[in-house]
Design a protein around this motif. Sequence first.
Motif, PDB file in Angstrom:
ATOM      1  N   VAL A 138       0.778  -1.138  -0.045  1.00 30.23           N
ATOM      2  CA  VAL A 138       0.018   0.150  -0.011  1.00 30.23           C
ATOM      3  C   VAL A 138       0.814   1.256   0.021  1.00 30.23           C
ATOM      4  CG1 VAL A 138      -1.342   1.229   1.689  1.00 30.23           C
ATOM      5  CG2 VAL A 138      -1.880  -1.246   0.967  1.00 30.23           C
ATOM      6  N   ARG A 139       1.923   1.025   0.864  1.00 31.86           N
ATOM      7  CA  ARG A 139       2.846   2.350   0.773  1.00 31.86           C
ATOM      8  C   ARG A 139       3.483   2.601  -0.600  1.00 31.86           C
ATOM      9  NH1 ARG A 139       5.159   5.954   5.028  1.00 31.86           N
ATOM     10  NH2 ARG A 139       7.183   6.596   4.219  1.00 31.86           N
ATOM     11  N   LEU A 140       3.926   1.719  -1.453  1.00 32.81           N
ATOM     12  CA  LEU A 140       4.400   1.805  -2.732  1.00 32.81           C
ATOM     13  C   LEU A 140       3.108   2.401  -3.653  1.00 32.81           C
ATOM     14  CD1 LEU A 140       6.091  -1.587  -3.249  1.00 32.81           C
ATOM     15  CD2 LEU A 140       7.158   0.753  -2.584  1.00 32.81           C
ATOM     16  N   ARG A 141       1.979   2.050  -3.248  1.00 33.02           N
ATOM     17  CA  ARG A 141       1.010   2.732  -4.000  1.00 33.02           C
ATOM     18  C   ARG A 141       0.168   4.277  -3.741  1.00 33.02           C
ATOM     19  NH1 ARG A 141      -4.083  -1.224  -4.761  1.00 33.02           N
ATOM     20  NH2 ARG A 141      -4.655   0.492  -6.103  1.00 33.02           N
ATOM     21  N   GLY A 142       1.197   4.670  -2.561  1.00 28.37           N
ATOM     22  CA  GLY A 142       0.861   6.239  -2.249  1.00 28.37           C
ATOM     23  C   GLY A 142       0.369   6.495  -0.845  1.00 28.37           C
ATOM     24  N   GLY A 143       0.239   4.998   0.000  1.00 26.57           N
ATOM     25  CA  GLY A 143      -0.561   5.317   1.230  1.00 26.57           C
ATOM     26  C   GLY A 143      -1.801   4.906   1.444  1.00 26.57           C
ATOM     27  N   VAL A 144      -2.408   4.668   2.649  1.00 24.87           N
ATOM     28  CA  VAL A 144      -3.570   4.298   2.838  1.00 24.87           C
ATOM     29  C   VAL A 144      -4.779   5.085   2.487  1.00 24.87           C
ATOM     30  CG1 VAL A 144      -5.131   3.352   4.988  1.00 24.87           C
ATOM     31  CG2 VAL A 144      -2.848   2.868   4.672  1.00 24.87           C
ATOM     32  N   ARG A 145      -5.933   4.617   1.986  1.00 23.33           N
ATOM     33  CA  ARG A 145      -7.098   5.319   1.752  1.00 23.33           C
ATOM     34  C   ARG A 145      -7.856   5.706   2.950  1.00 23.33           C
ATOM     35  NH1 ARG A 145      -8.550   6.726  -3.103  1.00 23.33           N
ATOM     36  NH2 ARG A 145      -7.763   5.731  -4.887  1.00 23.33           N
ATOM     37  N   TYR A 146      -7.875   6.840   3.224  1.00 27.89           N
ATOM     38  CA  TYR A 146      -8.727   7.410   4.417  1.00 27.89           C
ATOM     39  C   TYR A 146      -9.445   8.531   4.134  1.00 27.89           C
ATOM     40  CZ  TYR A 146      -9.587   8.661   9.357  1.00 27.89           C
ATOM     41  OH  TYR A 146      -9.829   8.944  10.519  1.00 27.89           O
ATOM     42  N   GLY A 147     -10.887   8.377   4.270  1.00 24.16           N
ATOM     43  CA  GLY A 147     -11.610   9.618   4.131  1.00 24.16           C
ATOM     44  C   GLY A 147     -11.837  10.154   2.745  1.00 24.16           C
ATOM     45  N   GLY A 148     -11.551   9.253   1.680  1.00 20.01           N
ATOM     46  CA  GLY A 148     -11.565   9.870   0.487  1.00 20.01           C
ATOM     47  C   GLY A 148     -10.200  10.119  -0.023  1.00 20.01           C
ATOM     48  N   ALA A 149      -9.165  10.087   0.704  1.00 24.53           N
ATOM     49  CA  ALA A 149      -7.787  10.638   0.439  1.00 24.53           C
ATOM     50  C   ALA A 149      -6.954   9.556   0.800  1.00 24.53           C
ATOM     51  CB  ALA A 149      -7.545  11.890   1.093  1.00 24.53           C
ATOM     52  N   ARG A 150      -5.540   9.467   0.028  1.00 26.52           N
ATOM     53  CA  ARG A 150      -4.385   8.645   0.625  1.00 26.52           C
ATOM     54  C   ARG A 150      -3.508   9.433   1.523  1.00 26.52           C
ATOM     55  NH1 ARG A 150      -4.006   3.760  -1.758  1.00 26.52           N
ATOM     56  NH2 ARG A 150      -4.980   3.352  -3.793  1.00 26.52           N
ATOM     57  N   LEU A 151      -3.495   8.577   2.828  1.00 24.53           N
ATOM     58  CA  LEU A 151      -2.435   9.130   3.845  1.00 24.53           C
ATOM     59  C   LEU A 151      -1.028   8.397   3.645  1.00 24.53           C
ATOM     60  CD1 LEU A 151      -4.496   9.904   6.869  1.00 24.53           C
ATOM     61  CD2 LEU A 151      -4.147  11.482   5.059  1.00 24.53           C
ATOM     62  N   ARG A 152      -0.089   9.202   3.292  1.00 24.37           N
ATOM     63  CA  ARG A 152       1.093   8.303   3.142  1.00 24.37           C
ATOM     64  C   ARG A 152       1.949   8.243   4.463  1.00 24.37           C
ATOM     65  NH1 ARG A 152       4.630   6.522  -0.692  1.00 24.37           N
ATOM     66  NH2 ARG A 152       6.834   6.848  -0.066  1.00 24.37           N
ATOM     67  N   VAL A 153       1.856   9.400   5.269  1.00 24.57           N
ATOM     68  CA  VAL A 153       2.580   9.311   6.517  1.00 24.57           C
ATOM     69  C   VAL A 153       2.054   8.951   7.532  1.00 24.57           C
ATOM     70  CG1 VAL A 153       3.720  10.921   8.186  1.00 24.57           C
ATOM     71  CG2 VAL A 153       4.030  11.532   5.844  1.00 24.57           C
ATOM     72  N   SER A 154       2.361   7.740   8.528  1.00 24.34           N
ATOM     73  CA  SER A 154       1.765   7.282   9.523  1.00 24.34           C
ATOM     74  C   SER A 154       1.859   8.309  10.609  1.00 24.34           C
ATOM     75  CB  SER A 154       2.582   6.002   9.758  1.00 24.34           C
ATOM     76  OG  SER A 154       1.959   5.392  10.942  1.00 24.34           O
ATOM     77  N   ALA A 155       3.354   8.590  10.880  1.00 25.92           N
ATOM     78  CA  ALA A 155       3.422   9.512  11.844  1.00 25.92           C
ATOM     79  C   ALA A 155       4.985   9.946  11.758  1.00 25.92           C
ATOM     80  CB  ALA A 155       3.247   9.042  13.554  1.00 25.92           C
ATOM     81  N   HIS A 156       4.932  11.478  11.931  1.00 29.87           N
ATOM     82  CA  HIS A 156       6.479  12.175  11.899  1.00 29.87           C
ATOM     83  C   HIS A 156       7.432  11.773  12.999  1.00 29.87           C
ATOM     84  CE1 HIS A 156       3.862  14.735   9.225  1.00 29.87           C
ATOM     85  NE2 HIS A 156       4.927  14.609   8.444  1.00 29.87           N
ATOM     86  N   SER A 157       8.691  11.857  12.685  1.00 32.26           N
ATOM     87  CA  SER A 157       9.854  11.769  13.664  1.00 32.26           C
ATOM     88  C   SER A 157       9.648  12.784  14.610  1.00 32.26           C
ATOM     89  CB  SER A 157      11.209  11.343  13.065  1.00 32.26           C
ATOM     90  OG  SER A 157      11.497  12.856  12.649  1.00 32.26           O
ATOM     91  N   GLN A 158      10.067  12.416  15.957  1.00 28.88           N
ATOM     92  CA  GLN A 158       9.978  13.680  16.907  1.00 28.88           C
ATOM     93  C   GLN A 158      11.002  14.945  16.357  1.00 28.88           C
ATOM     94  OE1 GLN A 158       9.398  12.110  20.694  1.00 28.88           O
ATOM     95  NE2 GLN A 158      10.823  13.735  21.501  1.00 28.88           N
ATOM     96  N   ARG A 159      11.949  14.216  15.672  1.00 29.15           N
ATOM     97  CA  ARG A 159      13.017  15.421  15.186  1.00 29.15           C
ATOM     98  C   ARG A 159      12.387  16.263  13.962  1.00 29.15           C
ATOM     99  NH1 ARG A 159      16.539  12.270  13.959  1.00 29.15           N
ATOM    100  NH2 ARG A 159      18.145  12.705  15.704  1.00 29.15           N
ATOM    101  N   SER A 160      11.698  15.819  13.035  1.00 29.39           N
ATOM    102  CA  SER A 160      10.766  16.579  12.129  1.00 29.39           C
ATOM    103  C   SER A 160       9.612  17.260  12.664  1.00 29.39           C
ATOM    104  CB  SER A 160      10.131  15.809  10.927  1.00 29.39           C
ATOM    105  OG  SER A 160       9.439  14.893  11.528  1.00 29.39           O
ATOM    106  N   ILE A 161       9.269  16.753  13.835  1.00 34.28           N
ATOM    107  CA  ILE A 161       7.913  17.465  14.581  1.00 34.28           C
ATOM    108  C   ILE A 161       8.688  18.837  15.109  1.00 34.28           C
ATOM    109  CG2 ILE A 161       6.452  17.768  16.403  1.00 34.28           C
ATOM    110  CD1 ILE A 161       5.932  14.576  15.923  1.00 34.28           C
ATOM    111  N   LEU A 162       9.683  18.598  16.021  1.00 35.14           N
ATOM    112  CA  LEU A 162      10.485  19.845  16.635  1.00 35.14           C
ATOM    113  C   LEU A 162      10.978  21.018  15.572  1.00 35.14           C
ATOM    114  CD1 LEU A 162      11.706  20.604  19.140  1.00 35.14           C
ATOM    115  CD2 LEU A 162      13.685  19.711  18.723  1.00 35.14           C
ATOM    116  N   ARG A 163      11.320  20.257  14.451  1.00 33.13           N
ATOM    117  CA  ARG A 163      11.697  21.410  13.287  1.00 33.13           C
ATOM    118  C   ARG A 163      10.407  22.271  12.928  1.00 33.13           C
ATOM    119  NH1 ARG A 163      14.623  18.036  10.825  1.00 33.13           N
ATOM    120  NH2 ARG A 163      13.237  17.247   9.330  1.00 33.13           N
TER     121      ARG A 163
END
Length: 337
Positions: free
Chosen positions: A292-317
């Motif tokens: 599913v990741r190779l296809r762009g992510g999971v379908r959710y609410g009519g869209a595809r969500l690729r990111v499961s959760a960001h790393s703490q470093r990227s959130i801090l940034r």
Amino acid sequence: MNGAPLLDIEYVLPLRWGNDETMDDLTAYLTRLRAWADVTVVDGSDPDRFASHASAWSSLVRHIPCDETTGANGKVRGVLTGIASARHERVVIADDDVRYDYRALAAVVSELERATLVKPQNHFAPLPWHARWDTARSLLNRALSDDYPGTYALRRSALLSAGGYDADTLFENLEMERTIRATGGRIHSRPDIYVMRRPPTARHFLSQRVRQAYDSWAQPLRLAIEAAILPTVWILRHRPGSLALVLLMIVVLAERGRRRLDGRSVFPATSALWAPLWVAERAVCSWLAIAVRLRGGVRYGGARLRVSAHSQRSILRRIAEEAGPRWPQTATDAGGR
């Protein structure tokens, strides 16, 4: 609990219903809950259903529409709407299937005296077959670390100071936890505070298998271990004794989770026996999640969500960029998990 004092909290319940099959049960719960807390239901349902809910609940609790502009994940939109409109600093966020009693609600609120975010432990009641199956996941999580519940308690100011959390992520609970950590917040896991949860329908349970496996993209080591299960079984296919030993170890591990902190009071004695079935499910679904990741992510609410959760470093940034150069990067752990 009759006569219990009103708690100084906002109880935020986000929902987005396609049917009202559980409305009577939720209405009965809201009737009890309003005596314990100020309640806000954030409703992202269609206009006709929203109007029906308003008719049933507006005399019980505050019922407001969801801000639909903040991202693809409807639950996060509901949470952020509720946090923004909350009347209290201490907030309990809970899915529509969560059923607190007064003791558990008071316990998580009390823990906020020492913590920024509190994680209790959910357990299903009643227990149809698919709830027993999914309980095995909770037991393994408890044995190795912490489970991810459908409810949290948190300090409103901490989430507001972070600018909220990303509403385009799938594993929204982990995204919220990492966001709180990135601001230097203290997260207290309380697997000894047991909060009841209604099980989903069997159909909904089955529809969530790959989506839940996709969450492991936010935890690469876990994903690697889960993806390694099928190759390991293939290697051991001609060694039934070794396979049996592995299955026994899985059951023992789940039983350890069941016995942790008086878990036997809410998890039935047979719960650990379902663990090999859940592991087999995840062995298959982890590879489906990779596809599913190779296809762009999971379908959710009519869209595809690729990111499961960001790393703490990227959130801090992200927080630092939004706040400007003066924002103090004082997080206790700015690295990814």
